[in-house]
Design an enzyme around this catalytic site. Sequence first.
Site, PDB file in Angstrom:
ATOM      1  N   TYR A   1       0.798  -1.223   0.000  1.00 44.08           N
ATOM      2  CA  TYR A   1       0.000   0.000   0.000  1.00 44.08           C
ATOM      3  C   TYR A   1       0.830   1.272   0.000  1.00 44.08           C
ATOM      4  O   TYR A   1       0.603   2.188  -0.810  1.00 44.08           O
ATOM      5  CB  TYR A   1      -0.896  -0.073   1.232  1.00 44.08           C
ATOM      6  CG  TYR A   1      -1.620   1.167   1.685  1.00 44.08           C
ATOM      7  CD1 TYR A   1      -2.839   1.536   1.104  1.00 44.08           C
ATOM      8  CD2 TYR A   1      -1.130   1.938   2.741  1.00 44.08           C
ATOM      9  CE1 TYR A   1      -3.524   2.651   1.569  1.00 44.08           C
ATOM     10  CE2 TYR A   1      -1.818   3.043   3.212  1.00 44.08           C
ATOM     11  CZ  TYR A   1      -3.015   3.399   2.620  1.00 44.08           C
ATOM     12  OH  TYR A   1      -3.700   4.501   3.086  1.00 44.08           O
TER      13      TYR A   1
ATOM     14  N   LYS B   1       1.114   5.453  -1.879  1.00 42.09           N
ATOM     15  CA  LYS B   1       0.920   6.710  -1.157  1.00 42.09           C
ATOM     16  C   LYS B   1       2.158   7.591  -1.257  1.00 42.09           C
ATOM     17  O   LYS B   1       2.066   8.816  -1.298  1.00 42.09           O
ATOM     18  CB  LYS B   1       0.564   6.418   0.306  1.00 42.09           C
ATOM     19  CG  LYS B   1      -0.802   5.727   0.485  1.00 42.09           C
ATOM     20  CD  LYS B   1      -1.936   6.620  -0.011  1.00 42.09           C
ATOM     21  CE  LYS B   1      -3.313   6.092   0.374  1.00 42.09           C
ATOM     22  NZ  LYS B   1      -4.409   6.919  -0.184  1.00 42.09           N
TER      23      LYS B   1
HETATM   24  N1  NDP Z   1      -8.378   4.456   7.327  1.00 40.55           N
HETATM   25  C1  NDP Z   1      -7.144   4.788   7.574  1.00 40.55           C
HETATM   26  O1  NDP Z   1      -6.583   4.407   8.633  1.00 40.55           O
HETATM   27  C2  NDP Z   1      -6.381   5.660   6.639  1.00 40.55           C
HETATM   28  C3  NDP Z   1      -6.848   5.960   5.376  1.00 40.55           C
HETATM   29  N2  NDP Z   1      -6.127   6.776   4.544  1.00 40.55           N
HETATM   30  C4  NDP Z   1      -6.610   7.117   3.213  1.00 40.55           C
HETATM   31  O2  NDP Z   1      -7.718   7.996   3.361  1.00 40.55           O
HETATM   32  C5  NDP Z   1      -8.656   7.796   2.313  1.00 40.55           C
HETATM   33  C6  NDP Z   1     -10.008   7.488   2.903  1.00 40.55           C
HETATM   34  O3  NDP Z   1      -9.908   6.336   3.683  1.00 40.55           O
HETATM   35  P1  NDP Z   1     -11.090   5.847   4.636  1.00 40.55           P
HETATM   36  O4  NDP Z   1     -11.658   7.015   5.320  1.00 40.55           O
HETATM   37  O5  NDP Z   1     -10.544   4.719   5.435  1.00 40.55           O
HETATM   38  O6  NDP Z   1     -12.184   5.357   3.607  1.00 40.55           O
HETATM   39  P2  NDP Z   1     -12.910   3.931   3.450  1.00 40.55           P
HETATM   40  O7  NDP Z   1     -11.935   2.915   3.064  1.00 40.55           O
HETATM   41  O8  NDP Z   1     -13.767   3.685   4.628  1.00 40.55           O
HETATM   42  O9  NDP Z   1     -13.841   4.267   2.211  1.00 40.55           O
HETATM   43  C7  NDP Z   1     -13.315   4.289   0.900  1.00 40.55           C
HETATM   44  C8  NDP Z   1     -14.210   5.102  -0.002  1.00 40.55           C
HETATM   45  O10 NDP Z   1     -13.685   5.053  -1.327  1.00 40.55           O
HETATM   46  C9  NDP Z   1     -14.648   4.491  -2.209  1.00 40.55           C
HETATM   47  N3  NDP Z   1     -13.966   3.681  -3.218  1.00 40.55           N
HETATM   48  C10 NDP Z   1     -13.195   2.592  -2.987  1.00 40.55           C
HETATM   49  N4  NDP Z   1     -12.764   2.091  -4.156  1.00 40.55           N
HETATM   50  C11 NDP Z   1     -13.282   2.871  -5.143  1.00 40.55           C
HETATM   51  C12 NDP Z   1     -13.218   2.855  -6.550  1.00 40.55           C
HETATM   52  N5  NDP Z   1     -12.529   1.915  -7.201  1.00 40.55           N
HETATM   53  N6  NDP Z   1     -13.868   3.817  -7.237  1.00 40.55           N
HETATM   54  C13 NDP Z   1     -14.570   4.763  -6.570  1.00 40.55           C
HETATM   55  N7  NDP Z   1     -14.659   4.831  -5.255  1.00 40.55           N
HETATM   56  C14 NDP Z   1     -14.035   3.890  -4.542  1.00 40.55           C
HETATM   57  C15 NDP Z   1     -15.561   3.679  -1.299  1.00 40.55           C
HETATM   58  O11 NDP Z   1     -16.859   3.494  -1.813  1.00 40.55           O
HETATM   59  P3  NDP Z   1     -17.231   2.210  -2.765  1.00 40.55           P
HETATM   60  O12 NDP Z   1     -16.611   1.012  -2.128  1.00 40.55           O
HETATM   61  O13 NDP Z   1     -18.716   2.191  -2.795  1.00 40.55           O
HETATM   62  O14 NDP Z   1     -16.639   2.508  -4.095  1.00 40.55           O
HETATM   63  C16 NDP Z   1     -15.617   4.581  -0.087  1.00 40.55           C
HETATM   64  O15 NDP Z   1     -16.478   5.668  -0.302  1.00 40.55           O
HETATM   65  C17 NDP Z   1      -8.068   6.685   1.474  1.00 40.55           C
HETATM   66  O16 NDP Z   1      -7.340   7.248   0.424  1.00 40.55           O
HETATM   67  C18 NDP Z   1      -7.140   5.957   2.424  1.00 40.55           C
HETATM   68  O17 NDP Z   1      -6.103   5.293   1.752  1.00 40.55           O
HETATM   69  C19 NDP Z   1      -4.964   7.340   4.946  1.00 40.55           C
HETATM   70  C20 NDP Z   1      -4.464   7.091   6.190  1.00 40.55           C
HETATM   71  C21 NDP Z   1      -5.113   6.211   7.113  1.00 40.55           C
HETATM   72  C1  VSD Z   2      10.239  11.195  14.668  1.00 38.43           C
HETATM   73  C2  VSD Z   2       9.318  10.328  13.966  1.00 38.43           C
HETATM   74  C3  VSD Z   2       8.921   9.078  14.672  1.00 38.43           C
HETATM   75  C4  VSD Z   2       8.105   8.230  13.759  1.00 38.43           C
HETATM   76  C5  VSD Z   2       7.589   6.974  14.329  1.00 38.43           C
HETATM   77  C6  VSD Z   2       6.841   6.170  13.300  1.00 38.43           C
HETATM   78  C7  VSD Z   2       5.668   5.441  13.870  1.00 38.43           C
HETATM   79  C8  VSD Z   2       4.864   4.758  12.812  1.00 38.43           C
HETATM   80  C9  VSD Z   2       3.392   5.038  12.923  1.00 38.43           C
HETATM   81  C10 VSD Z   2       2.675   4.493  11.740  1.00 38.43           C
HETATM   82  C11 VSD Z   2       1.339   5.064  11.511  1.00 38.43           C
HETATM   83  C12 VSD Z   2       0.666   4.384  10.383  1.00 38.43           C
HETATM   84  C13 VSD Z   2      -0.659   4.976  10.016  1.00 38.43           C
HETATM   85  C14 VSD Z   2      -1.273   4.136   8.965  1.00 38.43           C
HETATM   86  C15 VSD Z   2      -2.333   4.845   8.205  1.00 38.43           C
HETATM   87  C16 VSD Z   2      -2.771   4.155   6.994  1.00 38.43           C
HETATM   88  O1  VSD Z   2      -2.598   4.687   5.942  1.00 38.43           O
HETATM   89  C17 VSD Z   2      -3.357   2.788   7.056  1.00 38.43           C
HETATM   90  N1  VSD Z   2      -4.127   2.556   8.211  1.00 38.43           N
HETATM   91  C18 VSD Z   2      -4.192   2.563   5.860  1.00 38.43           C
HETATM   92  O2  VSD Z   2      -4.085   1.223   5.578  1.00 38.43           O
END
Ligand code: NDP
Ligand code: VSD
Length: 609
Positions: A457, A461
């Site tokens: 993943y 990103k």
């Molecule tokens: N959750 C986390 O811990 C973290 C998430 N992120 C990023 O933040 C963003 C939002 O994540 P999150 O809040 O978890 O969202 P979710 O994974 O809960 O929801 C994903 C959304 O994207 C849509 N989606 C998925 N695939 C497609 C596709 N092929 N085409 C169109 N729409 C799509 C889904 O709807 P549907 O399935 O109906 O298409 C849904 O609305 C993402 O980019 C994720 O990578 C970043 C850091 C941490």
């Molecule tokens: C001085 C700096 C110290 C750094 C320490 C590093 C600690 C690591 C924390 C990792 C956090 C990961 C978040 C994942 C979010 C995400 O994108 C997924 N959940 C989606 O799959």
Amino acid sequence: MDAYIDFSQPMLWLSAASIVFNPTFWNTAARSEYHNKTITKLFGGNSRYGCYALAITIFTLGIIRDSIYERALRTQPTHPLLTGPLSSALAIALFASGNILVLSSMWALGITGTYLGDYFGILMDEMVTGFPFNVTDAPMYYGSTMSFLGSALWLGKPAGVLLTALVWVVYKIALSFEDPFTAGIYRKRDEEQKKVGPQGGQTAPKGGKTGPKEIARRINWVIFGEERGIIGQLLFFRALQEKRSLIFQMPAAAVWAAIVIGLFFVVIALDNMGFFSSKNHFPVDGRTVVITGGSQGMGRGLGRLLAQKGANVVLVARNQEKLDKAKEYVASAAKDPSRQRFHTISADVTLPEENTRLLDEVTAWNGGNPPDIVWANAGSSQPMLYLHASIDTLRSQMDINYWAAAYLSHATLALWTKPQTQQKSNTTSTPPSNLPRHFIITSSSLCFVGLAGYATYAPAKAALRSLADSLRSELNLYNGARHHDASSAPPTDIQIHLVAPGTITSPGLEQEEKTKHPVTRILEEGDPKQTEDEVALAAVRALEKGYYLITTQFLGAAMRASSLNGSPRNNWFVDTVFSWVTSVVWLFVGPDMEGKVFKYGKVNGVKAV
Ligand SMILES: NC(=O)C1=CN([C@@H]2O[C@H](COP(=O)(O)OP(=O)(O)OC[C@H]3O[C@@H](n4cnc5c(N)ncnc54)[C@H](OP(=O)(O)O)[C@@H]3O)[C@@H](O)[C@H]2O)C=CC1
Ligand SMILES: CCCCCCCCCCCCCCCC(=O)[C@@H](N)CO
């Protein structure tokens, strides 16, 4: 042992007793107030007076405790390890940042919020999520602990370090009682409010813009000593008095180090209060926003927040049923329902042609004008060991997490960079739109740091970050061309931003937990969890300040600071000092993280594929 701590001194024991007594006292008093209205009854039924009285008592007890502590330390042996310039610099830094946490917390909460008003039935209308509560949940407690440690280091007393440890333990215990109790009080209030009738759902958190007027009001407040100001001044002058004489004995290098570190925290605090930019760089009122992945999680949170701020919102995802529900939810938060419009488009954004189609559809829906803000937020994570992933998984992860945003940026920028003459003027937008357009990408804090189990993943990103950096450079060309020949150039400036959240408690997170390797869980254990609303709020606040590379919580900010490279700074001073600090922190965190993975393998072994 006597060389470190002299246990025969009665003051030491008195100090320990007062440290234990204070939180025990206020918790007992507050609970008895909550259950039997004891203090309110003492004040003739006026709960506010009761709370003020408790506040004065707690504050006085605090001063007594602090002076006992100081006296106790004076009778204790000094140790050379704690008396060097480094120790003094650390002392000042701890003391300064501890006091900033304490003072800003009081500032944000007021007297009744600080001194257990909840137990008196005086509840805050809104959750305070800004500084210092975006740094820690209990700034009072941590700030006070830091001040204790600062004093111990300043005086070079091992006994002070021991007493600080006691303070910390006592606060931890107090928190474990207070947190669930207060949460219960607010839960009860919310349930009651629900019964009474809908109040328009959640209220927007407090804070927000700090314009010149607001700043003037706050200064006024401090000088003329309304409730928060008086306490702030008292604490500030007391701190000054204690420390003044000692500053003159410090070596110059320590003074400079302390000044830089102290300034660092001051600038962070001011920045969080919006001092450096009172202009809103991300106005959305009356403008049209497209959010992919808008049917749940962060995308839905963003939709709701931007609707509250007056935007027309288009949500994009595949599943139409979920989209319909999300649209209703987002629309119900509209600032002006009679004027704002909402729309959904079902599209699979991993297909290039779907991205052009969705933009065409939005443009038609928007009276022939392209959207003003496009947020490539759709994403999906399947964390697992690299070798457990099929090549298909590696490719599909790249499709949704990198290519989807790349396609959308390609199509959007093609639309936005068309010369003025080929774009309809933005008649639906108020205020008139030569305002910049924004293309925003949701990445992840994993774009800064690699972790075992995220190789499926994180590369996507990280690629997004490189895409944003490159496009940012390239877009200067178009923004510059607007000053060359306006008629053949784009009608507005174009800005790009990258948002890198940490863990979000979304449906997506529940999904990814199913495939996540335990070692990944260990590595990300310390990452604070944010709700969709918290992450949306943090991201939008940063956009309003005009930031480019955005994180949404403190650990993310540290990860960002340690990998700034050439990316434009948000605040050059904070970013620079913070990046120095993190380069030292990594010397410890790096080996620790490597060791955790190694140890997991050592204890559990790993199967070959
Ligand atoms: N959750 C986390 O811990 C973290 C998430 N992120 C990023 O933040 C963003 C939002 O994540 P999150 O809040 O978890 O969202 P979710 O994974 O809960 O929801 C994903 C959304 O994207 C849509 N989606 C998925 N695939 C497609 C596709 N092929 N085409 C169109 N729409 C799509 C889904 O709807 P549907 O399935 O109906 O298409 C849904 O609305 C993402 O980019 C994720 O990578 C970043 C850091 C941490
Ligand atoms: C001085 C700096 C110290 C750094 C320490 C590093 C600690 C690591 C924390 C990792 C956090 C990961 C978040 C994942 C979010 C995400 O994108 C997924 N959940 C989606 O799959």
